[in-house]
Design a protein around this motif. Structure first.
Motif, PDB file in Angstrom:
ATOM      1  N   TYR A 497       0.835  -1.205   0.000  1.00 34.68           N
ATOM      2  CA  TYR A 497       0.000   0.000   0.000  1.00 34.68           C
ATOM      3  C   TYR A 497       0.871   1.256   0.000  1.00 34.68           C
ATOM      4  O   TYR A 497       0.599   2.207  -0.744  1.00 34.68           O
ATOM      5  CB  TYR A 497      -0.921  -0.027   1.208  1.00 34.68           C
ATOM      6  CG  TYR A 497      -1.768   1.212   1.390  1.00 34.68           C
ATOM      7  CD1 TYR A 497      -2.899   1.429   0.623  1.00 34.68           C
ATOM      8  CD2 TYR A 497      -1.424   2.173   2.337  1.00 34.68           C
ATOM      9  CE1 TYR A 497      -3.679   2.566   0.775  1.00 34.68           C
ATOM     10  CE2 TYR A 497      -2.187   3.314   2.509  1.00 34.68           C
ATOM     11  CZ  TYR A 497      -3.317   3.510   1.726  1.00 34.68           C
ATOM     12  OH  TYR A 497      -4.080   4.643   1.897  1.00 34.68           O
ATOM     13  N   THR A 498       1.928   1.269   0.828  1.00 36.46           N
ATOM     14  CA  THR A 498       2.799   2.456   0.872  1.00 36.46           C
ATOM     15  C   THR A 498       3.528   2.643  -0.463  1.00 36.46           C
ATOM     16  O   THR A 498       3.749   3.790  -0.890  1.00 36.46           O
ATOM     17  CB  THR A 498       3.813   2.363   2.019  1.00 36.46           C
ATOM     18  OG1 THR A 498       4.710   1.260   1.802  1.00 36.46           O
ATOM     19  CG2 THR A 498       3.114   2.194   3.349  1.00 36.46           C
ATOM     20  N   TYR A 509       6.450   7.457   0.815  1.00 37.28           N
ATOM     21  CA  TYR A 509       5.611   6.901   1.876  1.00 37.28           C
ATOM     22  C   TYR A 509       6.224   5.597   2.393  1.00 37.28           C
ATOM     23  O   TYR A 509       6.817   4.826   1.623  1.00 37.28           O
ATOM     24  CB  TYR A 509       4.201   6.610   1.367  1.00 37.28           C
ATOM     25  CG  TYR A 509       3.290   7.810   1.300  1.00 37.28           C
ATOM     26  CD1 TYR A 509       2.414   8.112   2.345  1.00 37.28           C
ATOM     27  CD2 TYR A 509       3.290   8.644   0.187  1.00 37.28           C
ATOM     28  CE1 TYR A 509       1.566   9.198   2.280  1.00 37.28           C
ATOM     29  CE2 TYR A 509       2.449   9.746   0.111  1.00 37.28           C
ATOM     30  CZ  TYR A 509       1.590  10.013   1.160  1.00 37.28           C
ATOM     31  OH  TYR A 509       0.747  11.097   1.100  1.00 37.28           O
ATOM     32  N   ASN A 510       6.061   5.352   3.678  1.00 33.07           N
ATOM     33  CA  ASN A 510       6.539   4.120   4.303  1.00 33.07           C
ATOM     34  C   ASN A 510       5.669   3.792   5.511  1.00 33.07           C
ATOM     35  O   ASN A 510       4.841   4.611   5.940  1.00 33.07           O
ATOM     36  CB  ASN A 510       8.000   4.262   4.768  1.00 33.07           C
ATOM     37  CG  ASN A 510       8.989   4.223   3.628  1.00 33.07           C
ATOM     38  OD1 ASN A 510       9.210   3.190   3.032  1.00 33.07           O
ATOM     39  ND2 ASN A 510       9.572   5.379   3.319  1.00 33.07           N
ATOM     40  N   LEU A 511       5.893   2.615   6.058  1.00 34.35           N
ATOM     41  CA  LEU A 511       5.373   2.334   7.396  1.00 34.35           C
ATOM     42  C   LEU A 511       6.249   3.053   8.403  1.00 34.35           C
ATOM     43  O   LEU A 511       7.451   3.229   8.172  1.00 34.35           O
ATOM     44  CB  LEU A 511       5.387   0.833   7.681  1.00 34.35           C
ATOM     45  CG  LEU A 511       4.445  -0.032   6.843  1.00 34.35           C
ATOM     46  CD1 LEU A 511       4.618  -1.505   7.229  1.00 34.35           C
ATOM     47  CD2 LEU A 511       3.002   0.391   7.031  1.00 34.35           C
ATOM     48  N   ARG A 618      -0.836   2.376  10.095  1.00 36.92           N
ATOM     49  CA  ARG A 618      -0.905   3.748   9.595  1.00 36.92           C
ATOM     50  C   ARG A 618       0.397   4.013   8.847  1.00 36.92           C
ATOM     51  O   ARG A 618       1.340   3.214   8.937  1.00 36.92           O
ATOM     52  CB  ARG A 618      -1.172   4.767  10.706  1.00 36.92           C
ATOM     53  CG  ARG A 618      -0.082   4.968  11.712  1.00 36.92           C
ATOM     54  CD  ARG A 618      -0.486   6.027  12.732  1.00 36.92           C
ATOM     55  NE  ARG A 618      -1.448   5.499  13.709  1.00 36.92           N
ATOM     56  CZ  ARG A 618      -2.434   6.228  14.232  1.00 36.92           C
ATOM     57  NH1 ARG A 618      -2.598   7.493  13.884  1.00 36.92           N
ATOM     58  NH2 ARG A 618      -3.263   5.682  15.102  1.00 36.92           N
ATOM     59  N   VAL A 619       0.494   5.106   8.097  1.00 34.39           N
ATOM     60  CA  VAL A 619       1.660   5.337   7.250  1.00 34.39           C
ATOM     61  C   VAL A 619       2.288   6.691   7.564  1.00 34.39           C
ATOM     62  O   VAL A 619       1.652   7.563   8.173  1.00 34.39           O
ATOM     63  CB  VAL A 619       1.298   5.270   5.749  1.00 34.39           C
ATOM     64  CG1 VAL A 619       0.706   3.920   5.399  1.00 34.39           C
ATOM     65  CG2 VAL A 619       0.338   6.401   5.365  1.00 34.39           C
ATOM     66  N   VAL A 620       3.558   6.843   7.142  1.00 33.51           N
ATOM     67  CA  VAL A 620       4.266   8.108   7.286  1.00 33.51           C
ATOM     68  C   VAL A 620       4.718   8.579   5.910  1.00 33.51           C
ATOM     69  O   VAL A 620       4.855   7.787   4.972  1.00 33.51           O
ATOM     70  CB  VAL A 620       5.486   7.985   8.227  1.00 33.51           C
ATOM     71  CG1 VAL A 620       5.046   7.583   9.621  1.00 33.51           C
ATOM     72  CG2 VAL A 620       6.497   6.979   7.686  1.00 33.51           C
ATOM     73  N   ARG A 621       4.952   9.890   5.807  1.00 37.16           N
ATOM     74  CA  ARG A 621       5.445  10.467   4.570  1.00 37.16           C
ATOM     75  C   ARG A 621       6.562  11.427   4.873  1.00 37.16           C
ATOM     76  O   ARG A 621       6.456  12.267   5.778  1.00 37.16           O
ATOM     77  CB  ARG A 621       4.325  11.206   3.835  1.00 37.16           C
ATOM     78  CG  ARG A 621       4.627  11.433   2.355  1.00 37.16           C
ATOM     79  CD  ARG A 621       3.907  12.642   1.788  1.00 37.16           C
ATOM     80  NE  ARG A 621       4.680  13.857   2.002  1.00 37.16           N
ATOM     81  CZ  ARG A 621       4.347  15.047   1.515  1.00 37.16           C
ATOM     82  NH1 ARG A 621       3.230  15.183   0.824  1.00 37.16           N
ATOM     83  NH2 ARG A 621       5.107  16.096   1.728  1.00 37.16           N
TER      84      ARG A 621
END
Length: 623
Positions: A497-498, A509-511, A618-621
């Protein structure tokens, strides 16, 4: 479906025993005493410690098998060289045979035959060893997956023990008893004999009440702890009746009375937890005893009262009992009773107040600039394609923080606590990725999750993770809305997904790493939960945490208050995938796990291909 077969044998006695006892405990909490529950916990803890040793043993066995495999591969190279030498020798002998038919080549043929057979046997040994390593590796992964379920049973029993402690304290304190006391006083000259008699009997009743309270405290099962916290509560004694055994006046104007007094202790239910120094949520459990006195002051919840809220900033957000009422100034009508008020503005320390609304009230909040100055525009939502938008993120500032067990309530894998540095600001989704978010990805890519391909979404059944081939993110085994967190996704699914977000948005984007996740979840705090060291009641979706979803299913994201840095559901709802240098780790607790496992520093290592209906992400950017 056979992936946990061997482990089920290992865990059978432990988890069958635990789940049976737990079911009995949850159906009727009064059937087990504090001592019985403590014995259950001790037994399970022993099993957990032994099982930890079993996991370590399996890991050592896996390492030994890998070393043996490496030796076989090195041996394979040696045997191949020997085969080449034997082949060259046999070819040389054949060449000599052409010139001299009398030459015997049988020895060279036999040597080559033996070299070939040894090489082939070693290849078969390598194949067998690879299968052994793979099987042992799966066994280790399954053991790590199942270990956390036993820990959940232990923590759940600890919760039940606290409930039982409250029940026991209420029963011991709110008992009825009789005392006989004697009281002598000197009548004042200004008093009539009747007034002196009335005062003497009143003092006798007060003396009986004090003695009864002291005796009640002394007789408590946890007397020493109760006395330590006595100043924090306001227990009282109710006089149910009294009778004069004997009384009279002396010639010097003294009055003496002997009285029999019937009394009952009264400890408000909400104060039982304070006396035991435990989380107040254990005192929010509904009591079933028909003779329990209603000692809390009643509030008429049918009467509506005006509440006016003002603050010193604009563009803030007012949350009352977890519901947003917009920006100040506001005036609302609320029913009488207790309410939680929070006022939030990025760049400012959140204002929190608990009020017991009995009439019209005005709150004037003064919000102070926080250490990290957020400004408007720090919420991010990238456009992916056409009118499709990515998940909404909140920017986290750079900075240093303390990571790990800071309160002494954690487990071994949370220690030692360290100071970590977040070198660059980053964006992180303010909620867990929702069903809607994940559906956009699947619709665009036709992606199929590992659970859909392998039938490997796990659920907790009788305390054990069991794979159910009919469950996946579309059907996790309970009803979900489009705003519920997506579950039954592995770490591999989440990373897919990321990667899609990165491709579509053009941003990285990553976990979240473990450090990023804990930094954002702590939001500048050093307590077990961002609001304190007690999980409270109705503040999160975890087992026996008092929400509408607890131990039933996931809650829609954003159903509870967000932390001071703007994140929802960092406590409970679903475990969230994170990454570390060593392994894949889930953080944050879940709807069917004990609240002690939802602490901000709790961590559980799991295989990257594991999925369940209690794990999301959830994800980080990067900026």
């Amino acid at each position: 479906m056979m992936r946990l077969a061997r482990l089920a044998v290992i865990m059978a006695s432990t988890l069958t025993f635990a789940s049976t006892a737990l079911a009995q405990q949850e159906s009727d909490a009064t059937q087990m005493s504090v001592e019985e529950i403590s014995n259950q916990i001790a037994t399970l803890q022993t099993e957990y410690d032994n099982f930890s040793d079993t996991v370590a043993t399996l890991q050592r066995e896996e390492q030994q098998l890998r070393e043996q495999l490496q030796s076989l591969r090195e041996r394979n190279r040696e045997l191949e060289q020997q085969r080449q030498v034997a082949l060259e020798e046999m070819n040389n002998r054949y060449q000599q045979l052409v010139d001299d038919p009398s030459i015997d080549i049988a020895g060279a043929q036999e040597a080559y035959k033996e070299a070939v057979m040894a090489h082939q046997q070693n290849k078969e040994d390598i194949k067998t060893q690879v299968q052994l390593v793979s099987a042992k590796s799966r066994e280790v992964e399954e053991a790590r997956v199942s270990k956390h379920s036993l820990l959940n049973e232990i923590e759940t029993f600890k919760d039940q023990r606290n409930v039982a402690r409250v029940e026991r304290l209420q029963e011991e304190f709110n008992r009825t008893g009789d005392l006989e006391v004697s009281q002598s006083i000197v009548c004042d000259r200004e008093e009539t004999l009747s007034q002196c008699e009335t005062r003497g009997k009143l003092l006798a009743k007060q003396k009986a009440s004090k003695q009864y309270l002291d005796q009640t405290l002394a007789d408590l099962s946890e007397s020493e702890l109760a006395r330590t916290n006595l100043e924090r509560v306001s227990p009282n004694v109710q006089i149910l009746g009294s009778k004069t055994v004997s009384d009279g006046f002396s010639g010097q104007g003294n009055y003496g009375v002997k009285m029999g007094v019937e009394l009952r202790g009264q400890l408000p239910q909400s104060q039982a937890c304070t006396l035991l120094d435990i989380d107040v949520r254990y005192c929010a459990v509904k009591r079933t005893a028909s003779n329990e006195p209603a000692t809390d002051e009643p509030v008429d919840s049918s009467v509506m009262h005006p509440l006016t809220i003002r603050s010193n900033v604009y563009d803030d957000e007012v949350m009352i009992d977890g519901v947003s009422y917009g920006s100040t100034p506001i005036e609302v009508m609320l029913p009488g009773g207790e309410h939680e008020v929070e006022i939030i503005k990025y760049g400012y320390t959140a204002f929190n107040q608990t009020l017991n609304l009995k009439d019209a009230q005005v709150i004037r909040a003064e919000l102070e600039k926080s250490e990290y100055s957020f400004t408007r525009g720090e919420k991010i939502q990238d456009i992916l394609f056409r009118d499709v938008r990515g998940p909404e993120l909140v920017v986290m500032p750079s900075g240093n923080f303390k990571m790990g067990d800071l309160t002494g309530n954690g487990m071994a894998n949370e220690r030692p606590a360290t100071t970590e540095s977040i070198a660059r600001p980053f964006g992180i989704t303010d909620t867990e990725i929702t069903v809607t978010d994940f559906r956009k990805f699947v619709n665009d890519t036709a992606y199929v999750t590992e659970a859909e391909k392998n039938g490997s979404c796990a659920v907790l059944q009788n305390g054990m993770p069991k794979f159910n081939d009919s469950l996946n993110w579309r059907n996790p085994g309970f009803s979900q809305s489009e705003t519920s967190p997506v579950v039954c996704v592995s770490l591999n699914d989440a990373q897919a997904y990321t990667q899609w977000l990165t491709q579509k948005s053009g941003f990285d984007y990553n976990l979240p790493t473990e450090a990023q996740w804990e930094y954002a979840a702590r939001a500048g705090t050093e307590t077990d939960f961002w609001w304190g060291n007690d999980v409270g009641f109705g503040k999160a979706n975890c087992r026996n945490c008092g929400s509408d979803w607890s131990n039933q299913r996931t809650a829609p994201v954003g159903s509870f208050q967000r932390n001071p840095w703007g994140l929802f559901d960092t406590v409970g709802n679903v475990w969230e995938w994170t990454t570390s240098e060593q392994s894949s780790v889930v953080r944050g607790g879940a709807w069917n796990f004990a609240p002690s496992l939802a602490r901000v520093s709790t961590r559980m290592e799991l295989p990257a291909d594991f999925s369940s209906n209690y794990i999301g992400f959830r994800v980080v950017r990067a900026q």
